[in-house]
Design a protein around this motif. Structure first.
Motif, PDB file in Angstrom:
ATOM      1  N   ARG A 116       0.810  -1.215   0.000  1.00  0.00           N
ATOM      2  CA  ARG A 116       0.000   0.000   0.000  1.00  0.00           C
ATOM      3  C   ARG A 116       0.850   1.274   0.000  1.00  0.00           C
ATOM      4  NH1 ARG A 116      -5.137   0.435   2.582  1.00  0.00           N
ATOM      5  NH2 ARG A 116      -6.329  -1.493   2.553  1.00  0.00           N
TER       6      ARG A 116
ATOM      7  N   LYS B 161       2.095   5.804   4.198  1.00  0.00           N
ATOM      8  CA  LYS B 161       1.208   6.893   4.639  1.00  0.00           C
ATOM      9  C   LYS B 161       0.182   7.310   3.584  1.00  0.00           C
ATOM     10  CE  LYS B 161       4.560   8.872   7.835  1.00  0.00           C
ATOM     11  NZ  LYS B 161       5.385  10.049   8.084  1.00  0.00           N
ATOM     12  N   GLY B 162      -0.603   8.288   3.900  1.00  0.00           N
ATOM     13  CA  GLY B 162      -1.637   8.759   2.970  1.00  0.00           C
ATOM     14  C   GLY B 162      -2.909   7.933   3.076  1.00  0.00           C
ATOM     15  N   THR B 163      -3.958   8.459   2.483  1.00  0.00           N
ATOM     16  CA  THR B 163      -5.273   7.820   2.607  1.00  0.00           C
ATOM     17  C   THR B 163      -5.252   6.380   2.133  1.00  0.00           C
ATOM     18  OG1 THR B 163      -6.115   9.965   1.905  1.00  0.00           O
ATOM     19  CG2 THR B 163      -7.725   8.249   2.235  1.00  0.00           C
ATOM     20  N   GLY B 164      -4.557   6.137   1.017  1.00  0.00           N
ATOM     21  CA  GLY B 164      -4.557   4.804   0.440  1.00  0.00           C
ATOM     22  C   GLY B 164      -3.897   3.760   1.319  1.00  0.00           C
TER      23      GLY B 164
ATOM     24  N   ARG C  15      -4.307   3.705   4.531  1.00  0.00           N
ATOM     25  CA  ARG C  15      -5.123   3.514   5.729  1.00  0.00           C
ATOM     26  C   ARG C  15      -6.402   2.728   5.417  1.00  0.00           C
ATOM     27  NH1 ARG C  15      -1.897   6.768   8.536  1.00  0.00           N
ATOM     28  NH2 ARG C  15      -1.195   8.666   7.556  1.00  0.00           N
ATOM     29  N   LYS C  16      -7.206   2.578   6.436  1.00  0.00           N
ATOM     30  CA  LYS C  16      -8.397   1.737   6.329  1.00  0.00           C
ATOM     31  C   LYS C  16      -9.591   2.543   5.805  1.00  0.00           C
ATOM     32  CE  LYS C  16     -10.938  -1.196   9.472  1.00  0.00           C
ATOM     33  NZ  LYS C  16     -11.443  -1.181  10.808  1.00  0.00           N
ATOM     34  N   ASN C  17     -10.605   1.822   5.322  1.00  0.00           N
ATOM     35  CA  ASN C  17     -11.933   2.396   5.059  1.00  0.00           C
ATOM     36  C   ASN C  17     -11.971   3.575   4.104  1.00  0.00           C
ATOM     37  OD1 ASN C  17     -12.823   0.539   6.853  1.00  0.00           O
ATOM     38  ND2 ASN C  17     -13.085   1.953   8.563  1.00  0.00           N
ATOM     39  N   THR C  18     -11.435   3.435   2.900  1.00  0.00           N
ATOM     40  CA  THR C  18     -11.756   4.421   1.862  1.00  0.00           C
ATOM     41  C   THR C  18     -12.601   3.674   0.843  1.00  0.00           C
ATOM     42  OG1 THR C  18      -9.725   3.906   0.716  1.00  0.00           O
ATOM     43  CG2 THR C  18      -9.717   5.905   2.044  1.00  0.00           C
TER      44      THR C  18
ATOM     45  N   GLY D   2     -10.557  10.903  -4.351  1.00  0.00           N
ATOM     46  CA  GLY D   2      -9.580  11.807  -3.760  1.00  0.00           C
ATOM     47  C   GLY D   2     -10.111  13.202  -3.527  1.00  0.00           C
TER      48      GLY D   2
END
Length: 146
Positions: A34, A37-40, A42-45, A51
């Motif tokens: 993955r 860091k960054g949204t991607g 992390r969990k639950n997108t 974006g």
């Protein structure tokens, strides 16, 4: 010896085991493909998240036009077809047209004025175009609306 289907095997190295990510440092462990860091990471997108860009389902128009609930659809028959189906003239009803295969049963029939007619026919239908009525009457027939 003949080759048999149950002797076939994939070429060595053609089939590789599925990479099991996130199962320890030795094998794509830590970030599991993955990135960092960054949204991607992390969990639950939601999978359709763009974006922060206006999402497709909101960019598309909400409504377009409408469907008229009072629309009346007719089966159409041209005067040329009448002349073809009834060369000797006479009375023509929607039932006769169904029998000759010109229209479907149980639906409204409209006679349109494409082509020419020379025989006198007494046509009864649910609707007539002005040109069809004129051509039928010119040929010595009658046009009766049901």
């Amino acid at each position: 010896m003949a080759l048999k289907v149950h002797h076939l095997r994939p070429a060595p190295g053609a089939k590789t085991a599925k990479t099991r990510v996130g199962r320890g440092e030795g094998s794509k462990g830590k970030t599991a493909g993955r990135g960092t860091k960054g949204t991607g990471a992390r969990k639950n997108t939601p999978e359709n998240f763009e974006g922060g860009q206006m999402p497709l389902h909101m960019r598309l128009p909400k409504l377009r036009g409408f469907s008229n609930p009072f629309r009346v659809e007719y089966q159409v028959v041209n005067v040329a077809r009448l002349a073809e189906l009834f060369p000797e003239g006479g009375a023509v009803t929607p039932a006769d047209l169904v029998a000759k295969g010109a229209v479907r049963d149980g639906q409204l029939v409209k006679v349109l004025g494409n082509g020419e007619i020379t025989v006198a026919v007494q046509v009864s239908a649910h609707a007539f175009s002005a040109s069809a009525k004129a051509k039928i009457e010119k040929a010595g027939g009658t046009a009766t609306e049901l």
